[in-house]
Design a protein around this motif. Structure first.
Motif, short mmCIF file in Angstrom:
data_model
loop_
_atom_site.label_atom_id
_atom_site.label_comp_id
_atom_site.label_asym_id
_atom_site.label_seq_id
_atom_site.Cartn_x
_atom_site.Cartn_y
_atom_site.Cartn_z
N ARG A 140 0.82 -1.21 0.00
CA ARG A 140 0.00 0.00 0.00
C ARG A 140 0.85 1.26 0.00
O ARG A 140 0.38 2.33 -0.40
N LEU A 141 2.10 1.14 0.43
CA LEU A 141 3.00 2.29 0.55
C LEU A 141 3.99 2.28 -0.60
O LEU A 141 4.69 1.28 -0.83
N TRP A 142 4.09 3.43 -1.31
CA TRP A 142 4.99 3.53 -2.46
C TRP A 142 5.78 4.83 -2.41
O TRP A 142 5.30 5.84 -1.89
N ARG A 143 6.96 4.77 -2.98
CA ARG A 143 7.76 5.97 -3.24
C ARG A 143 8.20 5.95 -4.70
O ARG A 143 8.67 4.92 -5.22
N SER A 144 8.04 7.08 -5.36
CA SER A 144 8.62 7.27 -6.69
C SER A 144 9.77 8.27 -6.55
O SER A 144 9.74 9.15 -5.69
N VAL A 145 10.79 8.10 -7.39
CA VAL A 145 12.01 8.89 -7.26
C VAL A 145 12.45 9.35 -8.64
O VAL A 145 12.60 8.53 -9.56
N GLY A 146 12.65 10.67 -8.81
CA GLY A 146 13.06 11.17 -10.11
C GLY A 146 13.64 12.56 -10.03
O GLY A 146 13.60 13.22 -8.98
N ASP A 147 14.16 13.03 -11.17
CA ASP A 147 14.82 14.34 -11.21
C ASP A 147 14.16 15.33 -12.15
O ASP A 147 14.61 16.46 -12.27
N SER A 148 13.10 14.92 -12.84
CA SER A 148 12.42 15.84 -13.76
C SER A 148 10.96 15.98 -13.37
O SER A 148 10.41 15.15 -12.62
N ARG A 149 10.31 17.02 -13.90
CA ARG A 149 8.91 17.26 -13.53
C ARG A 149 8.02 16.13 -14.03
O ARG A 149 7.01 15.79 -13.40
N SER A 150 8.38 15.51 -15.15
CA SER A 150 7.55 14.42 -15.66
C SER A 150 7.60 13.20 -14.76
O SER A 150 6.68 12.36 -14.78
N LEU A 196 0.03 6.39 -9.02
CA LEU A 196 -0.16 5.66 -7.77
C LEU A 196 -1.23 6.32 -6.89
O LEU A 196 -2.06 5.64 -6.30
N HIS A 197 -1.18 7.64 -6.81
CA HIS A 197 -2.16 8.37 -6.00
C HIS A 197 -3.57 8.15 -6.55
O HIS A 197 -4.52 7.88 -5.78
N GLN A 198 -3.72 8.28 -7.86
CA GLN A 198 -5.04 8.11 -8.46
C GLN A 198 -5.55 6.68 -8.32
O GLN A 198 -6.77 6.45 -8.29
N ALA A 199 -4.62 5.72 -8.21
CA ALA A 199 -5.02 4.32 -8.03
C ALA A 199 -5.31 3.98 -6.57
O ALA A 199 -5.68 2.84 -6.27
N GLY A 200 -5.15 4.96 -5.67
CA GLY A 200 -5.54 4.77 -4.29
C GLY A 200 -4.45 4.33 -3.34
O GLY A 200 -4.73 3.99 -2.19
N TYR A 201 -3.19 4.36 -3.79
CA TYR A 201 -2.09 3.96 -2.92
C TYR A 201 -1.59 5.14 -2.10
O TYR A 201 -1.78 6.30 -2.47
N GLU A 202 -0.95 4.83 -0.98
CA GLU A 202 -0.27 5.86 -0.19
C GLU A 202 1.09 6.09 -0.82
O GLU A 202 1.92 5.18 -0.88
N VAL A 203 1.33 7.31 -1.30
CA VAL A 203 2.53 7.57 -2.09
C VAL A 203 3.13 8.91 -1.72
O VAL A 203 2.42 9.85 -1.32
N ALA A 204 4.44 9.00 -1.85
CA ALA A 204 5.15 10.27 -1.82
C ALA A 204 6.17 10.23 -2.95
O ALA A 204 6.66 9.14 -3.32
N HIS A 205 6.49 11.38 -3.48
CA HIS A 205 7.48 11.47 -4.56
C HIS A 205 8.75 12.10 -4.04
O HIS A 205 8.71 13.13 -3.35
#
Length: 291
Positions: A223-233, A241-250
């Motif tokens: 249920r908990l996710w992190r995405s990691v990136g360097d660009s706005r895209s 992930l957020h729209q799919a209902g998961y708990e996420v931070a970027h």
């Protein structure tokens, strides 16, 4: 199952944008450790499958990834060219590469851009011959960022003209031209080290969706996710992930480009950027999950 899942862009948080390799050894060790602990990990990138196989999967395997992925519940996946190409990553290495040919550029356009680079821009950039669906033209590592970015503007304009001359609908910033059917199916996407010419349906949210489908076929999802990136895209991974209902931070490893306003938390690693920020993020989770 570990209650954490990770989606990574590669250039920036994993691979140095200077060397284009994994330059910080702890990144390799920590990715292997988290994979062995059952954290599903996907690399969602504009890079080609060949680049990821050589620059990411190979050093991970040298550090014990095969054994890590042999553990019950271990899952790893690669989405390349922003969703046009994908492959599993298992204890046997990278699996069969699949390609969505419906989003590929016409062969005559590919040939025209290749010739453009060879005849006018080879002193600053090179044509990436490993791409299967999109076109990427990348900064040479012996060229300064300032010199490359100056040449990139001219290249982008000339490449736009090539697509337009072939009747291919294309967009570059505020400039666009439709194909004979009135559509604009492709775009030029300049970054700090490259220009991608790609289908408008390709992006990091598409990659995130494909990765989650793969992981879900193998077992329950965290249920908990992190995405990691360097660009706005890259925020689009967390958007999905957020729209799919998961708990996420970027995790934004280049926040100087502007932190986007999102309904989920955006994390930065203090003053660290790029792969140093990525390394700090990974080390935090290794300590949190594994002690």
């Amino acid at each position: 199952m570990t209650e954490l899942g990770l989606l990574f862009d590669v250039d920036g948080p994993i691979a140095s944008p200077v060397t284009r390799t994994i330059a910080i050894p702890s990144i390799v060790d920590d990715l292997v450790a988290l994979a062995a602990a059952g954290v599903p990990i996907a690399f969602i990138t504009g890079r080609s499958d060949a680049f990821i196989a050589e620059q990411v999967v190979a050093p991970l395997r040298a550090a014990g990834l095969d054994d890590a992925l042999a553990q019950p519940g271990a899952r790893m996946f690669g989405v390349f060219e922003k969703g046009a190409v994908w492959a599993s990553i298992t204890a046997d290495g990278m699996g069969a590469v699949e390609v969505d040919h419906t989003v590929a550029l016409p062969a005559d356009v590919v040939a025209g851009v290749r010739e453009l680079v060879a005849t006018r821009f080879a002193d600053h950039m090179f044509f990436d011959e490993t791409k299967r669906a999109m076109i990427s033209v990348e900064q040479r590592t012996d060229v300064s960022s300032a010199d490359y970015l100056a040449a990139q503007r001219d290249f982008d304009a000339a490449a736009f003209d090539i697509l337009a001359a072939h009747g291919v609908g294309v967009r570059l910033g505020d400039r666009s031209i439709a194909n004979p059917c009135g559509d604009v199916p492709f775009r030029l996407d300049p970054t700090i080290i490259s220009t991608d010419i790609e289908s408008v349906v390709l992006d990091k949210d598409r990659g995130a969706e494909r990765a989650l489908e793969y992981f879900a076929a193998l077992g329950p999802l965290p249920r908990l996710w992190r995405s990691v990136g360097d660009s706005r895209s890259d925020y689009k991974m967390a958007d999905h992930l957020h729209q799919a209902g998961y708990e996420v931070a970027h995790v934004d490893v280049r926040p100087a480009d502007g932190i986007l306003d999102r309904p989920y938390r955006v994390i930065t690693e203090g003053d660290l950027i790029h792969d140093e920020a990525g390394a700090a993020f990974l080390r935090h989770w290794v300590r949190t999950l594994l002690g």
